[in-house]
Design an enzyme around this catalytic site. Structure first.
Site, PDB file in Angstrom:
ATOM      1  CD  GLU A   1       9.845  37.717  67.424  1.00 56.77           C
ATOM      2  OE1 GLU A   1      10.607  38.360  68.168  1.00 56.77           O
ATOM      3  OE2 GLU A   1       9.413  38.155  66.338  1.00 56.77           O
TER       4      GLU A   1
ATOM      5  CE  LYS B   1      15.476  39.636  67.556  1.00 51.19           C
ATOM      6  NZ  LYS B   1      14.196  40.379  67.432  1.00 51.19           N
TER       7      LYS B   1
ATOM      8  CB  CYS C   1      11.973  39.048  64.343  1.00 55.13           C
ATOM      9  SG  CYS C   1      10.876  40.351  63.724  1.00 55.13           S
TER      10      CYS C   1
END
Length: 518
Positions: A271, A335, A385
């Site tokens: 990330e 995301k 994440c």
């Protein structure tokens, strides 16, 4: 001495809450989870005052979350730049609030025991587990959700893991809390000299573990296509250096050197491996990576923030495919489930965020349903994440692909940068969470992280390869994806919630039937 007696059980509950942290990674003593819940449920059903049951549940939850999530202090104070006192107070308030959820479960279980006369045995073995599970599930929704340290995660290496592809992590929470209730029931039966109840509790406990172990033998998914060659990169960039303007170009050089070292079917960076927007990159930086992709036939999955306008930013994964691969040239995943305070500002909390110095702190949310990207025979479904703690959302994406007739992902991919939390138990905890996603979906999981833990997890939730934390390196291996739909993918958490509600109703009906007979 008698004056301090009411404090005894809340103190025991508080200490038990601390002890339960040792059931999770990196310690992995999963039996502690059952033992601690058994102690808590035993305390609840033996209380006369509902108020005391509430405080026992709150003490348990506050202690568990405080001891298990202390690493948030590192992100707020060490890397976020917030003063130590407000950082500690913020975490204390958060864990105090989170403690209200297990407290509410204990409160409602005790109220039902008193109001509907369900009795101590039924409350311990049915009512308490049901409310405990419901409120764990609710924790995945409240304030955008924080289901970290959910009971079920403690059982990735236990017979209970067999329930994961059927009912998910909250289904394991339900089964584990029922098992804990049987231990409480065994104590009550022993105290009351009831041999029949002793037998019932022992049988239920053994059946729960045996069924879980049997389910682990079921092959819910099968191998799909040919293996692909994967390289997962771990740059080990110190968090204090990652967004430092003086060091950004050194980091960009590091990844531009790591990526072309060896071709592979797919090369994955962590990330925000590239921590600045594409328009701010040195001239020719992305062109050189694209040239490597074309010359080597590799797919490059690059963690990078994107800016669609002056006010719209996304935390993204961009996949560049070779021009002759037949795939879309550039794939983009944004995301969806953002971290409060770190990636978006909750309403009314701008003042709190302003106390920190966190870059890239107000992203736009991506869509829940985003398609996987193809690499040869495999389809890879990314998440970024924090997103992989939401198993229901990953299952929903797979379920949507199956229902629509589109290609269903055969491999899961997580890219992370949890250097925010330092060298703490957050790293093995996050790895354990990823293992649960593999167990639930029957699919391998690839994890590319900045400082750890970069790993290859197979479809059985076993870590096949991993890099040590805080080293620069890469994992290179071949992986074949899987196909097939586990019950959890098809139905999500719905069966677990329904079963929990049915247990509460069944306990009430059983109690009423028993009263009529008397």
């Amino acid at each position: 001495m008698r004056r301090f007696r009411p404090l005894l059980f809340p103190v025991i509950s508080f200490l038990t809450g601390i002890l339960t942290v040792f059931s999770f990674a990196p310690y992995g003593i999963w039996g502690f989870q059952i033992l601690c819940l058994a102690i808590l449920s035993g305390i609840i059903v033996c209380q006369e005052k509902t108020r005391l049951a509430f405080f026992c549940g709150w003490g348990y939850g506050f202690a568990c979350f405080g001891a298990g999530l202390y690493w948030m202090f590192v992100s707020l104070h060490v890397h976020g730049g917030m003063n130590a006192l407000p950082a500690a107070m913020g975490i204390a308030l958060l864990t105090m609030f989170m403690g209200l959820l297990p407290a509410s479960a204990c409160l409602l279980a005790h109220l039902q025991m008193k109001r509907f006369k369900t009795g101590r045995y039924l409350t311990a073995m049915m009512v308490f587990p049901a409310f405990w599970t419901i409120f764990e599930w609710l924790r995945g929704w409240i304030l955008s959700g924080l289901p970290w340290l959910s009971t079920g995660y403690a059982f990735t290496d236990s017979p209970m893991a067999g329930y994961a592809p059927v009912m998910g992590v909250f289904g394991i929470s339900l089964m584990a809390s029922i098992a804990a209730g049987t231990l409480s029931g065994l104590y009550l039966a022993f105290r009351d000299h009831s041999k029949s109840l002793m037998l019932v509790t022992v049988v239920v406990f053994v059946l729960l573990l045996s069924l879980g172990k049997s389910l682990r033998q079921v092959e819910w998914t099968t191998v799909k296509g040919n293996p692909i060659h994967v390289r997962l990169l771990q740059g080990n960039i110190a968090q204090e250096a990652k967004f430092n303007p003086r060091q950004i170009y050194a980091m960009l050089d590091q990844y531009s050197n790591m990526i072309p070292r060896q071709p592979a079917d797919v090369i994955v960076t962590p990330e925000t491996a590239v921590p600045i927007y594409p328009q701010l990159l040195p001239a020719g930086y992305l062109d050189s990576l694209t040239a490597f992709v074309d010359s080597s036939g590799s797919h490059l999955a690059l963690g990078i923030p994107l800016s669609d306008s002056r006010t719209v930013y996304t935390n993204s994964l961009v996949v560049v495919s070779p021009k002759d691969s037949g795939n879309e040239r550039v794939y983009r995943y944004n995301k969806h489930h953002l971290v409060p305070f770190g990636e978006f500002v909750p309403f009314g909390f701008r003042w709190f965020v302003n106390m920190m110095h966190i870059p890239l702190g107000d992203f736009k949310r991506g869509d829940l349903i985003q398609q996987p990207f193809p690499v040869k025979d495999q389809w890879i479904l990314p998440n970024i994440c924090y997103e992989d703690i939401f198993g229901e959302e990953i299952a929903a994406r797979l379920r949507d692909e199956h229902a629509s007739g589109r290609p269903v992902a055969s491999i899961l991919l997580n890219i992370s940068n949890i250097a925010w939390f330092g060298d703490t138990i957050a790293l093995p905890q996050h790895l354990q969470i990823s293992r649960m996603r593999s167990l639930e979906t029957g699919r391998p999981m690839l994890r590319a992280t900045n400082t750890g833990t970069t790993a290859f997890i197979d479809e059985y939730g076993e870590v096949v390869q991993q890099l040590p934390p805080y080293v620069q390196g890469e994992l290179s291996f071949h992986v074949a994806g899987t196909q097939g739909m586990t019950p959890y993918i098809l139905f999500g958490n719905t069966p677990t919630v329904i079963l929990s509600v049915l247990l509460i109703i069944l306990a009430c009906l059983t109690a009423r039937f028993r009263q009529k007979r008397l």
